[in-house]
Write a protein that holds these residues in place. Sequence first.
Motif, PDB file in Angstrom:
ATOM      1  N   HIS A 125       0.802  -1.211  -0.012  1.00 20.25           N
ATOM      2  CA  HIS A 125       0.166  -0.008  -0.172  1.00 20.25           C
ATOM      3  C   HIS A 125       0.800   1.206   0.072  1.00 20.25           C
ATOM      4  O   HIS A 125       0.301   2.338  -0.206  1.00 20.25           O
ATOM      5  N   LEU A 144     -13.656   6.822  -1.202  1.00 17.93           N
ATOM      6  CA  LEU A 144     -13.947   6.330   0.092  1.00 17.93           C
ATOM      7  C   LEU A 144     -13.538   7.126   1.362  1.00 17.93           C
ATOM      8  O   LEU A 144     -14.009   7.121   2.430  1.00 17.93           O
ATOM      9  N   LYS A 190     -21.711  10.301   5.572  1.00 18.55           N
ATOM     10  CA  LYS A 190     -22.398  10.304   6.574  1.00 18.55           C
ATOM     11  C   LYS A 190     -23.136  11.397   7.370  1.00 18.55           C
ATOM     12  O   LYS A 190     -24.243  11.551   7.664  1.00 18.55           O
ATOM     13  N   TYR A 202     -19.607   0.765  -4.355  1.00 21.18           N
ATOM     14  CA  TYR A 202     -19.947   0.376  -3.126  1.00 21.18           C
ATOM     15  C   TYR A 202     -20.856   1.488  -2.320  1.00 21.18           C
ATOM     16  O   TYR A 202     -21.770   1.180  -1.766  1.00 21.18           O
ATOM     17  N   VAL A 212     -24.352   1.398  -0.194  1.00 20.40           N
ATOM     18  CA  VAL A 212     -24.710   1.315   1.162  1.00 20.40           C
ATOM     19  C   VAL A 212     -25.402   2.579   1.499  1.00 20.40           C
ATOM     20  O   VAL A 212     -26.080   2.776   2.455  1.00 20.40           O
ATOM     21  N   PHE A 213     -25.343   3.806   0.790  1.00 21.60           N
ATOM     22  CA  PHE A 213     -25.848   5.029   1.342  1.00 21.60           C
ATOM     23  C   PHE A 213     -26.688   5.434   0.346  1.00 21.60           C
ATOM     24  O   PHE A 213     -26.755   5.894  -0.719  1.00 21.60           O
ATOM     25  N   SER A 241     -26.470  -2.453   2.745  1.00 25.43           N
ATOM     26  CA  SER A 241     -26.917  -1.362   3.115  1.00 25.43           C
ATOM     27  C   SER A 241     -28.074  -1.579   4.400  1.00 25.43           C
ATOM     28  O   SER A 241     -28.462  -2.639   4.420  1.00 25.43           O
ATOM     29  N   TYR A 258     -15.264  -4.889   1.265  1.00 21.72           N
ATOM     30  CA  TYR A 258     -16.855  -4.360   1.231  1.00 21.72           C
ATOM     31  C   TYR A 258     -17.782  -4.922   2.465  1.00 21.72           C
ATOM     32  O   TYR A 258     -17.484  -6.089   2.761  1.00 21.72           O
ATOM     33  N   GLY A 259     -18.586  -4.264   2.791  1.00 21.52           N
ATOM     34  CA  GLY A 259     -19.471  -4.748   3.852  1.00 21.52           C
ATOM     35  C   GLY A 259     -20.564  -3.762   4.076  1.00 21.52           C
ATOM     36  O   GLY A 259     -20.536  -2.901   3.533  1.00 21.52           O
ATOM     37  N   ASP A 260     -21.175  -3.656   5.436  1.00 24.94           N
ATOM     38  CA  ASP A 260     -22.114  -2.443   5.609  1.00 24.94           C
ATOM     39  C   ASP A 260     -21.432  -1.180   5.860  1.00 24.94           C
ATOM     40  O   ASP A 260     -20.371  -1.045   5.950  1.00 24.94           O
ATOM     41  N   PRO A 261     -22.383  -0.123   5.881  1.00 24.20           N
ATOM     42  CA  PRO A 261     -21.826   1.025   6.023  1.00 24.20           C
ATOM     43  C   PRO A 261     -21.111   1.473   7.466  1.00 24.20           C
ATOM     44  O   PRO A 261     -20.259   2.415   7.583  1.00 24.20           O
ATOM     45  N   ASP A 262     -20.999   0.455   8.404  1.00 25.97           N
ATOM     46  CA  ASP A 262     -19.946   0.591   9.781  1.00 25.97           C
ATOM     47  C   ASP A 262     -18.578   0.704   9.072  1.00 25.97           C
ATOM     48  O   ASP A 262     -17.813   1.250   9.632  1.00 25.97           O
ATOM     49  N   VAL A 263     -18.405   0.004   7.732  1.00 23.23           N
ATOM     50  CA  VAL A 263     -17.122   0.117   7.312  1.00 23.23           C
ATOM     51  C   VAL A 263     -16.619   1.038   7.124  1.00 23.23           C
ATOM     52  O   VAL A 263     -17.435   1.776   6.462  1.00 23.23           O
ATOM     53  N   GLU A 264     -15.266   1.745   7.183  1.00 23.30           N
ATOM     54  CA  GLU A 264     -14.602   2.695   6.528  1.00 23.30           C
ATOM     55  C   GLU A 264     -13.816   1.957   5.471  1.00 23.30           C
ATOM     56  O   GLU A 264     -12.574   1.655   5.968  1.00 23.30           O
ATOM     57  N   LEU A 265     -14.174   1.759   4.390  1.00 23.26           N
ATOM     58  CA  LEU A 265     -13.586   0.632   3.273  1.00 23.26           C
ATOM     59  C   LEU A 265     -12.078   0.763   3.232  1.00 23.26           C
ATOM     60  O   LEU A 265     -11.455   0.130   2.904  1.00 23.26           O
ATOM     61  N   HIS A 266     -11.807   2.252   2.977  1.00 19.59           N
ATOM     62  CA  HIS A 266     -10.472   2.593   2.658  1.00 19.59           C
ATOM     63  C   HIS A 266      -9.398   1.983   3.853  1.00 19.59           C
ATOM     64  O   HIS A 266      -8.179   1.825   3.747  1.00 19.59           O
ATOM     65  N   ARG A 267      -9.795   1.799   4.873  1.00 21.84           N
ATOM     66  CA  ARG A 267      -9.076   1.324   6.074  1.00 21.84           C
ATOM     67  C   ARG A 267      -9.216  -0.127   5.982  1.00 21.84           C
ATOM     68  O   ARG A 267      -8.835  -0.934   7.040  1.00 21.84           O
ATOM     69  N   LEU A 323      -3.152  -3.212   4.529  1.00 23.45           N
ATOM     70  CA  LEU A 323      -2.783  -2.829   5.768  1.00 23.45           C
ATOM     71  C   LEU A 323      -2.456  -3.704   6.859  1.00 23.45           C
ATOM     72  O   LEU A 323      -1.910  -3.410   7.836  1.00 23.45           O
TER      73      LEU A 323
END
Lengths: 382, 382, 382
Positions: A244, B249, B256, B279, B283-284, C40, C236-245, C250
């Motif tokens: 990364h 992202l 949000k 994505y 989700v949003f 979502s 990828y997953g639900d909006p709880d994820v901050e996808l870039h993290r 990483l």
Amino acid sequence: MSTEPLATAIERLPLVDHHVHGALRHDVDRAALELMLTESDRPGPPGTTQFDSQLGFAVRRWCAPVLGLEPHAAPEAYLARRGELGAEEVTRRLLAAAGVAQYLLETGYQADDLLGLDGMARASGRPVGEIVRLESVLEDLARTGVAAADLPARFHEALAVRTADAVGLKSIVAYRHGFDFDPERPTDRQVVSAAGPWLREVEATGTARVADPVLLRHLLWAGVDRGLPLQLHVGYGDPDVELHRCDPLLLTRFIKNVEPYGVDLLLLHCYPFHRNAGYLAQVFPHVYFDVGLGVNHTGMRSDAVVAESLELAPFAKILFSSDAWGPPELHHLGALLWRRGMLRALTPWVAGGEWAAADAVRVARLIGHDNARRVYRLADDG
Amino acid sequence: MSTEPLATAIERLPLVDHHVHGALRHDVDRAALELMLTESDRPGPPGTTQFDSQLGFAVRRWCAPVLGLEPHAAPEAYLARRGELGAEEVTRRLLAAAGVAQYLLETGYQADDLLGLDGMARASGRPVGEIVRLESVLEDLARTGVAAADLPARFHEALAVRTADAVGLKSIVAYRHGFDFDPERPTDRQVVSAAGPWLREVEATGTARVADPVLLRHLLWAGVDRGLPLQLHVGYGDPDVELHRCDPLLLTRFIKNVEPYGVDLLLLHCYPFHRNAGYLAQVFPHVYFDVGLGVNHTGMRSDAVVAESLELAPFAKILFSSDAWGPPELHHLGALLWRRGMLRALTPWVAGGEWAAADAVRVARLIGHDNARRVYRLADDG
Amino acid sequence: MSTEPLATAIERLPLVDHHVHGALRHDVDRAALELMLTESDRPGPPGTTQFDSQLGFAVRRWCAPVLGLEPHAAPEAYLARRGELGAEEVTRRLLAAAGVAQYLLETGYQADDLLGLDGMARASGRPVGEIVRLESVLEDLARTGVAAADLPARFHEALAVRTADAVGLKSIVAYRHGFDFDPERPTDRQVVSAAGPWLREVEATGTARVADPVLLRHLLWAGVDRGLPLQLHVGYGDPDVELHRCDPLLLTRFIKNVEPYGVDLLLLHCYPFHRNAGYLAQVFPHVYFDVGLGVNHTGMRSDAVVAESLELAPFAKILFSSDAWGPPELHHLGALLWRRGMLRALTPWVAGGEWAAADAVRVARLIGHDNARRVYRLADDG
């Protein structure tokens, strides 16, 4: 629209492999060969084999016939035949069948195990130019017992001597630090200050591996001053990489800082960031890229990688390389799979009348050799 | 399953181009045109031409016949014919052949060289709505000599006036800072404090270019307050961009924070981050995206880009745009290549019985115009 | 080269779904079902439906016939038929038709609404192993009123008890923090110190949700100590994820730190970072990955996702999972679309003589079940 002339042209392209390493000098056993068919430096899990990979399947499919076996020969049969022919003959056959007209050889890594400039020229019967690895020049210098205060000047001298006949430079700052370095040129005072502890460590341990970001920046800028095209390892590689931190986009400010010097930057390999590299090659006149290495290791999927390299970058900004290192299978497949990928990408566009056939041939020639000849100022008989 | 009705439907879609700039007002010479066929603002290396690119080949393939030339006309012939017809006729032909039913025109950049709202309506014979660039409104205000203390209130007023007839807003925070900004709304005190030095600089230099992150956040939140759909430049663009800071992202927290306001966010272009945008659009509920710009610049490879836009996002969350700016070739190809990409993506799914033909047509209509009409509350007669 | 044996082999593969959740226990209405067809957790914009998505179309195309409807049944008809058959019969049919030989069930999330280990075994008639979610074990422990000072030791005990019959572990650190965590093992003192405030909060609120990075690192390392294969939600997953993290790159340093422990790490889902995951799986012997979840949600485009999973990773390092959660449509489609994607990817390679047919079958078996059996030490009749 007939696509046969395109197929013939691609098959016969006298490629310039603008970033390649030497082929193996000696025979290797299966374990050693397997480790050279992966970027990993660790054996795989017990019960698995590196032959069960895109690259392994490609070796069995395309290299086996060059050695006189049926396609898809079993690994055991392949190894046996390899041993029977001997390293020299294996190398000779695989290089000859690659159709590469000229190699630009990067000589900085484990040179003892590999054919050098002369050895590659003899084995291939083709001219070989040299790409000098900046880190190696600095590390060689460090082992001479140079004083920290003298390092900046002595490195410029050493580089001038070492590159007297070179056609380009290379840096592996990606491996040693990543691209998240300060894009400004360090001062000599900073360099001297960073050199002190490192040179003491070199003296103490007898081994030299430059990883200090100030010293790495110094060698990059000394490379820019040298004025030769400067290759940068980008993206995917062995586990030393923190991938990364090797996204070429992180180089954006460095690229801008280098622009006034008129030095071309060549982003090597780039997978999985090759689309990002294509963007940089579109917007910055001095940025070029290739998809070497990834093409070999993705085997049948390399057609997707090659196709993805044909997006944002103008066709004058894309090059061919194999990044082969060690087994001449990699030299062979790098060329074969790239030709195949280009043919797969361009044929339907010509067949559908969406690209003119002559344009497609011209694009293949630009990427296959013309761009490299222009950037590295190679003789036409290259 | 017959795919002919799908082909006919896609060919005839009355597109809403929801993010586009004006076509050129005047004739341009070859050097100027070449610079408008790339996102670079620098000439390419000597001996190379921007016509040797996916976009250049697409111009020669598809725009040449619209101007009465054979497909694949040489650049010289193409330029000559362009000059012969004149800018007005070239624009008229290329727009007419694009089949766009309505344009939403972003009017914020170099408007003097380009057709405005009326000019585009006349040249195309189609209705044109306006998208107002937030940065331009703030920069115009700065040039009026506004006091820092008055800036927050005055910007809200100026924005209300400037957008009285607009259908949407646009921000180029990606160019001016990147998406790694504080996702919270700044306080008026912070805005005033940031405005002071900037306004003094504007007064001193006579030029206004907002790049301060507090001021950029202020205009974004003022845009949210305005309540119109808010477009954001995302991803690939000219060399001002630091592309790794423009991954959508990075907007996650801002997205949000905006959600409770009921304002739709439209992520524009997105290449090479269009999968990430998809994505966010899944989700949003208030996030939409398109793959404009990238479609033009990837030419024959745009079928891959369009196909990749059809992954995670529900079909109600994807839009069409060309992001054309300047040469009407871009307005033409943006529509043509998107139609071609959709046809390439959907046809095998219908042919294989994996999508119902009627569903495929419906998806093309959603993305081609229905979603834009819903989001921007456009009249049905487009 | 005939590709029929490959097609037959892929169709009949007795898959091990190495990461899956329970099917729904009860009937659901349309609104509830729609929310389970997206990652979502919010309803879409008014006037839109989640059925207008790749996944929605796939449900109508492939699940409808399993319920006795025509392909492409309208959502209303589909819902009506679903209600008519009842949850139990719907589940039974869809699981049976998936051809999964063994499920490894992750039991950590909203278990009340879903079939558990026994329920899934009964509904499918197949053996079901358990994957234990580390965060759930810690949260269950927190609700028992454990003292902070005892937490480290008590968590090890609780984990040992809870996983006595488990085949693997799972962490959702991606959701709770992201992968930008300190890759070192925390000291017990640090864990106790972080546990204090969290346990007080649990006591005060009656709800336990671990998000403190020190506690998350503690459970990861306790998982490593436990010695079972460790699954990580990636991408990828639900909006709880901050996808870039949640880019698996990483994790590079954590991966290196875990390596000496001999514990396998399984990167789940990975979209849109699946190429990055493939790199990690090539260079680190203990790293594996799959493209579950993304395969379902990209529907007809899953062939691209599956094909992209076949690049850098050796074939011994790729697994199959559905990541289905809730509607048994997801269990069904996860298997169906993955089979379809493999068939699409491999068939042309075999047809063109570029892969041996037997090798293609072997690769499908490795990914479809053999790798999972080896990594999780499953019985052969699995």
